[in-house]
Scaffold this motif. Sequence first.
Motif, PDB file in Angstrom:
ATOM      1  N   GLU A 140       0.524  -0.936   0.200  1.00  0.00           N
ATOM      2  CA  GLU A 140       0.162   0.018   0.035  1.00  0.00           C
ATOM      3  C   GLU A 140       0.647   1.197  -0.571  1.00  0.00           C
ATOM      4  N   ALA A 141       1.649   1.180   0.645  1.00  0.00           N
ATOM      5  CA  ALA A 141       2.663   2.084   0.663  1.00  0.00           C
ATOM      6  C   ALA A 141       3.230   2.295  -0.690  1.00  0.00           C
ATOM      7  N   ALA A 142       4.381   1.258  -1.572  1.00  0.00           N
ATOM      8  CA  ALA A 142       4.336   1.680  -2.390  1.00  0.00           C
ATOM      9  C   ALA A 142       3.353   2.191  -3.448  1.00  0.00           C
ATOM     10  N   ARG A 143       2.327   1.595  -3.131  1.00  0.00           N
ATOM     11  CA  ARG A 143       1.424   2.411  -4.139  1.00  0.00           C
ATOM     12  C   ARG A 143       0.641   4.086  -4.189  1.00  0.00           C
ATOM     13  N   ILE A 144       0.995   4.127  -2.472  1.00  0.00           N
ATOM     14  CA  ILE A 144       0.782   5.415  -2.518  1.00  0.00           C
ATOM     15  C   ILE A 144       1.650   6.525  -2.591  1.00  0.00           C
ATOM     16  N   ASP A 145       2.972   6.313  -3.137  1.00  0.00           N
ATOM     17  CA  ASP A 145       3.956   6.659  -3.944  1.00  0.00           C
ATOM     18  C   ASP A 145       4.384   6.671  -5.409  1.00  0.00           C
ATOM     19  N   GLY A 146       2.944   5.952  -5.488  1.00  0.00           N
ATOM     20  CA  GLY A 146       2.525   6.237  -7.453  1.00  0.00           C
ATOM     21  C   GLY A 146       3.294   4.966  -7.996  1.00  0.00           C
ATOM     22  N   ALA A 147       3.896   3.795  -7.235  1.00  0.00           N
ATOM     23  CA  ALA A 147       4.622   2.718  -7.962  1.00  0.00           C
ATOM     24  C   ALA A 147       3.248   2.011  -8.710  1.00  0.00           C
ATOM     25  N   GLY A 148       3.765   1.193  -9.300  1.00  0.00           N
ATOM     26  CA  GLY A 148       2.697   0.723 -10.671  1.00  0.00           C
ATOM     27  C   GLY A 148       2.312  -0.729  -9.775  1.00  0.00           C
ATOM     28  N   GLU A 149       1.219  -1.831 -10.491  1.00  0.00           N
ATOM     29  CA  GLU A 149       1.578  -3.023  -9.598  1.00  0.00           C
ATOM     30  C   GLU A 149       2.960  -3.930 -10.483  1.00  0.00           C
ATOM     31  N   ALA A 150       2.656  -4.113 -11.259  1.00  0.00           N
ATOM     32  CA  ALA A 150       4.320  -4.560 -12.269  1.00  0.00           C
ATOM     33  C   ALA A 150       4.874  -4.126 -11.317  1.00  0.00           C
ATOM     34  N   ARG A 151       5.651  -3.278 -11.472  1.00  0.00           N
ATOM     35  CA  ARG A 151       6.777  -2.549 -10.658  1.00  0.00           C
ATOM     36  C   ARG A 151       6.846  -3.028  -9.288  1.00  0.00           C
ATOM     37  N   ILE A 152       5.563  -2.850  -8.598  1.00  0.00           N
ATOM     38  CA  ILE A 152       5.257  -3.147  -7.241  1.00  0.00           C
ATOM     39  C   ILE A 152       5.966  -4.922  -7.331  1.00  0.00           C
ATOM     40  N   PHE A 153       5.497  -5.159  -8.035  1.00  0.00           N
ATOM     41  CA  PHE A 153       5.750  -7.139  -8.227  1.00  0.00           C
ATOM     42  C   PHE A 153       7.016  -7.155  -8.363  1.00  0.00           C
ATOM     43  N   SER A 154       7.461  -6.833  -9.187  1.00  0.00           N
ATOM     44  CA  SER A 154       9.392  -6.891 -10.102  1.00  0.00           C
ATOM     45  C   SER A 154      10.068  -6.000  -8.857  1.00  0.00           C
ATOM     46  N   THR A 155       9.937  -5.481  -8.129  1.00  0.00           N
ATOM     47  CA  THR A 155      10.829  -4.917  -7.438  1.00  0.00           C
ATOM     48  C   THR A 155      11.022  -5.534  -6.329  1.00  0.00           C
ATOM     49  N   LEU A 156       9.537  -5.085  -5.461  1.00  0.00           N
ATOM     50  CA  LEU A 156       9.449  -5.625  -4.018  1.00  0.00           C
ATOM     51  C   LEU A 156       9.098  -7.238  -4.068  1.00  0.00           C
ATOM     52  N   GLY A 157       7.864  -7.475  -4.637  1.00  0.00           N
ATOM     53  CA  GLY A 157       7.431  -8.955  -4.128  1.00  0.00           C
ATOM     54  C   GLY A 157       8.444 -10.321  -5.010  1.00  0.00           C
ATOM     55  N   LEU A 158       9.383 -10.220  -5.963  1.00  0.00           N
ATOM     56  CA  LEU A 158      10.564 -10.483  -6.027  1.00  0.00           C
ATOM     57  C   LEU A 158      11.265 -10.269  -5.308  1.00  0.00           C
ATOM     58  N   ARG A 159      11.555  -9.957  -4.494  1.00  0.00           N
ATOM     59  CA  ARG A 159      13.041  -9.378  -4.565  1.00  0.00           C
ATOM     60  C   ARG A 159      12.684 -10.056  -2.912  1.00  0.00           C
ATOM     61  N   LEU A 160      11.112 -10.314  -1.553  1.00  0.00           N
ATOM     62  CA  LEU A 160      11.005 -10.353  -0.957  1.00  0.00           C
ATOM     63  C   LEU A 160      10.876 -12.069  -0.907  1.00  0.00           C
ATOM     64  N   MET A 161      10.485 -12.101  -1.708  1.00  0.00           N
ATOM     65  CA  MET A 161       9.699 -13.576  -2.113  1.00  0.00           C
ATOM     66  C   MET A 161      11.210 -14.412  -2.386  1.00  0.00           C
ATOM     67  N   THR A 162      12.298 -13.826  -2.746  1.00  0.00           N
ATOM     68  CA  THR A 162      13.609 -14.846  -3.213  1.00  0.00           C
ATOM     69  C   THR A 162      13.646 -16.260  -2.110  1.00  0.00           C
ATOM     70  N   PRO A 163      13.394 -16.884  -1.329  1.00  0.00           N
ATOM     71  CA  PRO A 163      13.986 -17.738  -0.557  1.00  0.00           C
ATOM     72  C   PRO A 163      12.825 -19.511  -1.454  1.00  0.00           C
ATOM     73  N   ALA A 164      11.236 -18.475  -1.467  1.00  0.00           N
ATOM     74  CA  ALA A 164      10.819 -19.274  -1.917  1.00  0.00           C
ATOM     75  C   ALA A 164      11.000 -19.856  -3.554  1.00  0.00           C
ATOM     76  N   LEU A 165      11.482 -18.697  -4.187  1.00  0.00           N
ATOM     77  CA  LEU A 165      11.950 -18.898  -5.699  1.00  0.00           C
ATOM     78  C   LEU A 165      13.115 -19.717  -6.158  1.00  0.00           C
ATOM     79  N   VAL A 166      14.017 -19.893  -5.019  1.00  0.00           N
ATOM     80  CA  VAL A 166      15.217 -20.188  -4.806  1.00  0.00           C
ATOM     81  C   VAL A 166      15.040 -22.274  -4.907  1.00  0.00           C
ATOM     82  N   THR A 167      13.930 -22.296  -3.970  1.00  0.00           N
ATOM     83  CA  THR A 167      13.175 -23.456  -3.700  1.00  0.00           C
ATOM     84  C   THR A 167      12.647 -23.706  -4.500  1.00  0.00           C
ATOM     85  N   VAL A 168      11.304 -23.695  -5.437  1.00  0.00           N
ATOM     86  CA  VAL A 168      10.533 -23.574  -6.661  1.00  0.00           C
ATOM     87  C   VAL A 168      12.013 -23.541  -7.576  1.00  0.00           C
ATOM     88  N   PHE A 169      12.622 -23.178  -8.060  1.00  0.00           N
ATOM     89  CA  PHE A 169      14.033 -23.307  -8.743  1.00  0.00           C
ATOM     90  C   PHE A 169      14.385 -24.604  -9.015  1.00  0.00           C
TER      91      PHE A 169
END
Length: 313
Positions: A204-233
Motif C-alpha cells: 500500500e505504501a508503494a501504491r501511495i508513492d505512485g508505483a504500478g502493480e508490475a513495478r511493485i511485483f518486480s521490485t518488491l514482490g520478487l525480492r521478498l519472495m527470494t527464498p521461495a523462488l530459489v526453492t521452486v527453481f
Amino acid sequence: MSTEVTQQIPADGTPAPGTGASAPRRPGRRRDGRQPPLRYRIITVSLLAVAAVYFLVPVYWLVVSSTKSSSDLFGTFGFWFHDPHPIDYLHRVLTYDDGIYVRWFANSLMYAGVGALAATLLSAAAGYALAKFPFPGREGVFNVILAGVLIPGTALALPLYLLFSEMGLANTYAAVLLPSVVSPFGVYLCRIYAAAAVPDSLLEAARIDGAGEARIFSTLGLRLMTPALVTVFLFQFVHIWNNFFLPLVMLSDSDLYPIQLGLTSWQGYADRQPELYQYTVGGAFLSVLPLMVLMGVLQKYWRTGLTEGSVKA
C-alpha cells in the motif's frame, strides 16, 4: 560463619557480561542456558550420521566406479579404487559416438535451466496474484492448483503425447520444455510464502508513492519472495533434470535426448558393447555434478527474515 556471594551490578543497572537475560546464548544450549540431555544429543547425532551415510555412500560408489574399466567394475571390490584412470575414462565418455554425451548434457541443461526458470517466474506471478489480489473464485482456482499437485506426472505423459502429436510438436524440444514450465507445487509454495512474507502495508505504501502493480511485483514482490523462488527453481530443476518418462514418451530422435534417457540407451546396448557399462557409470557421475554445484551456489539464499525492518511497527 557463613559468607554470602553477591553479584556485582554496574552503576547504570545493566547486568555484567555473561550474566542476566542479555548474555549471548551459546550454540547447542537451550534458552535457560542448559544443554539438552546427553541421550538426546547422542540420538540426534546418530540419526544424522545414518542419514549422511545413506545419502553419501551411493555418491562415493559412483566416484570410485567412474575410475574403473568395465571389467574392473565387475571383477574388483566396488568401494575401493583399482588401477584408476579417471581422466582417460571420462574423456572416452565425452568423445564416444562423436561426442553424443556432450549433446545430451547440453540438452539437459537447456531443458532444466529454461524450464525451471520459466516455471519459477510463472509460479511467482500466479502465487503473488492469488495471495494479494482478491477476486471472485480465487479459492476455487487455488483448489484446482492443489489438485494438480496430487496428479502424478506419469499419468499425464500419454495425454500430453497425444495432444502434442495433434499439434505437430512431438519429437521436438518444445514437447519436453512446455510441460516443464508448469509447476502446481511452485504456485502453491509461492502463494503461501507471498501471503506471509509480503506485507500488505508495504504494498500500500508503494501504491501511495505512485508505483504500478508490475513495478511493485518486480521490485518488491520478487525480492521478498527470494527464498521461495530459489526453492521452486531448485525443485523444478532437479525434477526436469532427472525426468525420464516424459522424454521417453515424447522423443524418438537421439539427438534430442536428455542425459537420463541417453544413459539408458547406452545401458541397453551394453550386453553387445561391454565398454558401455563404464561409459554409463562415468556419464552418471558427470550428470550429478551440476546438481551439486547448483545446490552449493543457491543454498545461501535459503534464509528467513528478509522483511525484518521493512515495515515500521
